[in-house]
Design an enzyme around this catalytic site. Structure first.
Site, PDB file in Angstrom:
ATOM      1  N   GLU A  54      25.806  -0.351  -3.550  1.00 34.15           N
ATOM      2  CA  GLU A  54      26.850   0.329  -2.786  1.00 34.15           C
ATOM      3  C   GLU A  54      26.338   1.606  -2.133  1.00 34.15           C
ATOM      4  O   GLU A  54      26.758   1.961  -1.042  1.00 34.15           O
ATOM      5  CB  GLU A  54      28.109   0.576  -3.624  1.00 34.15           C
ATOM      6  CG  GLU A  54      27.898   1.228  -4.958  1.00 34.15           C
ATOM      7  CD  GLU A  54      27.574   0.244  -6.087  1.00 34.15           C
ATOM      8  OE1 GLU A  54      26.585  -0.504  -5.975  1.00 34.15           O
ATOM      9  OE2 GLU A  54      28.301   0.264  -7.096  1.00 34.15           O
ATOM     10  N   CYS A  84      28.017   6.036  -8.435  1.00 39.07           N
ATOM     11  CA  CYS A  84      28.522   5.396  -7.218  1.00 39.07           C
ATOM     12  C   CYS A  84      30.011   5.657  -7.039  1.00 39.07           C
ATOM     13  O   CYS A  84      30.491   5.744  -5.909  1.00 39.07           O
ATOM     14  CB  CYS A  84      28.246   3.901  -7.241  1.00 39.07           C
ATOM     15  SG  CYS A  84      26.513   3.531  -6.900  1.00 39.07           S
TER      16      CYS A  84
HETATM   17 ZN   LIG Z   1      25.685   2.836  -8.890  1.00 42.93          ZN
END
Ligand SMILES: [Zn+2]
Length: 121
Positions: A54, A84
């Site tokens: 991501e 993230c």
């Molecule tokens: Zn991550």
């Protein structure tokens, strides 16, 4: 839209560079203008230097001119890690879609994934 992003994430996951964990992750983020940016996890022999799928997808969107608020939704083939989640919060996506531990597809806002998070004043 949800299915398409997850399908693209699953398809691109095959291109992950994960020789150490063999844990292949894909991500596909859709901008409000319709563009889609894909990412995969990229590992390194120095393990902490690897990057998540991501983060790669969001970074590609930034390279193409996207900024916080420009991205609508992201599909990820795995639950996003804590770091993230901070990135997803920063970019103010509407929805984060991924299969949970039981394989059920779930959708959250970044704030739901990281409540009461830190923000730079
Ligand atoms: Zn991550």
């Amino acid at each position: 839209m949800t299915d398409e992003l997850l399908e693209r994430a699953a398809a691109v996951a095959e291109r992950a560079y994960a020789p150490y964990s063999n844990y292949f992750v894909g991500a596909a983020v859709r901008a409000r203008d319709g563009r889609v940016f894909e990412g995969v996890n990229v590992e390194n022999a120095a393990y902490p230097l690897g990057v998540c799928a991501e983060k790669v997808a969001l970074s590609r969107a930034v390279v193409e001119g996207c900024r916080p608020g420009d991205l609508e939704a992201i599909g990820i083939t795995a639950s996003p890690c804590g770091g993230c989640r901070q990135w997803l919060y920063e970019f103010r996506l509407d929805r984060v879609i991924f299969p949970n531990r039981d394989g059920e597809v779930v959708s959250y806002t970044p704030a739901e994934l990281l409540p009461d998070t830190w923000e730079l004043e």
